[in-house]
Design an enzyme around this catalytic site. Structure first.
Site, short mmCIF file in Angstrom:
data_model
loop_
_atom_site.label_atom_id
_atom_site.label_comp_id
_atom_site.label_asym_id
_atom_site.label_seq_id
_atom_site.Cartn_x
_atom_site.Cartn_y
_atom_site.Cartn_z
N SER A 88 0.85 -1.18 0.00
CA SER A 88 0.00 0.00 0.00
C SER A 88 0.89 1.23 0.00
CB SER A 88 -0.88 0.00 1.26
OG SER A 88 -1.51 1.25 1.45
N TYR B 46 -3.07 -0.33 10.24
CA TYR B 46 -2.91 -0.66 8.82
C TYR B 46 -1.52 -0.26 8.33
CZ TYR B 46 -4.15 -0.87 3.83
OH TYR B 46 -4.20 -1.17 2.49
#
Length: 252
Positions: free
Chosen positions: A143, A156
């Site tokens: 990501s 995250y």
């Protein structure tokens, strides 16, 4: 074109019953790979398999929980009875948006288990067969949060940063066996997970203004990077991350 030919290769894509995972599996299948579709929900897995088969692709179900060590061992043992994997895509992941001051240990553990530990468990199970056959491809879905932080993304961000370093660690241990381990780092893509953000006009406007391409990405736009990293075209690419983000990381 043979550099990108995946004919005769078996690929497991975790978290592929929908969203980005399904698009990655579709991209590999379009280039000839036989894909194994994974997810926790057997019904959703079967539906995804049927969709791909209806499109003319070779697809089979492989439903098991990638966060559960016993389930991973059982599930991988079953699918490896047909031979080693040629390609593994560690795509499964979740997001829990919460300020770090409010995050509970249960939520922290849940995110790391889904996004980071799962990749270790499945890769650990797949690697011996790849080593024995003398080749393999492992691709992890990272990501932008592997490089950057935002408010309410602490668990995250930590998990995706850890996954970036796991890619490098696996490269260090397995490259000598002709196994290439790399990552794909999506920017802001329209998925079920990001639907609330897409619908938030203020946030969506920020994304469009912050991204040089001026828009959100579409999941199908990740398939090319996956095909490249799964194919012979990337035979000397190892321990790297390809960011597919419309240029966001390139500019201030």
């Amino acid at each position: 074109m043979t550099l990108f030919d995946l004919g005769g290769r078996r690929a497991l894509v975790t978290g592929s019953s929908g969203g980005i995972g399904l698009e990655l599996a579709r991209g590999l299948a379009r280039h000839g790979a036989a894909v194994l579709i994974n997810g926790r929900d057997p019904g959703k897995v079967r539906a995804a398999v049927q969709t791909l088969q209806a499109e003319g692709h070779e697809a089979r179900p492989a439903p098991f929980d990638v966060t559960d060590e016993a389930a991973v061992n059982t599930g991988m043992q079953a699918l490896l009875q047909d031979g080693p994997l040629d390609i593994l895509v560690n795509n499964a992941g979740i997001q829990r948006r919460v300020p770090l001051t409010d995050v509970t240990l249960d939520t922290w553990d849940e995110v790391l288990r889904n996004n980071l530990t799962s990749a270790m468990l499945v890769s650990r199970a797949a690697a011996p067969g790849m080593i024995a056959q003398g080749h393999g491809k492992i691709i992890c879905t990272l990501s932008l949060m592997s490089e950057l932080g935002r408010r309410t993304t602490g668990p995250y961000t930590a998990s995706k940063g850890g996954l970036k370093m796991l890619v490098k660690a696996m490269c260090a241990e397995w490259a000598e066996h002709n196994i290439q381990v790399n990552g794909i780092g999506p920017g802001y893509f329209e998925t079920d997970m990001t639907a609330p953000l897409v619908q938030d006009e203020q946030f969506s406007g920020w994304v469009r203004a912050r991204t040089p391409a001026g828009r959100w990405g579409h999941p199908r736009e990740l398939a090319g990077a996956a095909v490249f990293l799964a194919s012979d075209a990337s035979s000397f690419v190892n321990g790297q991350v390809i960011y597919v983000d419309g240029g966001m990381l390139a500019v201030l």
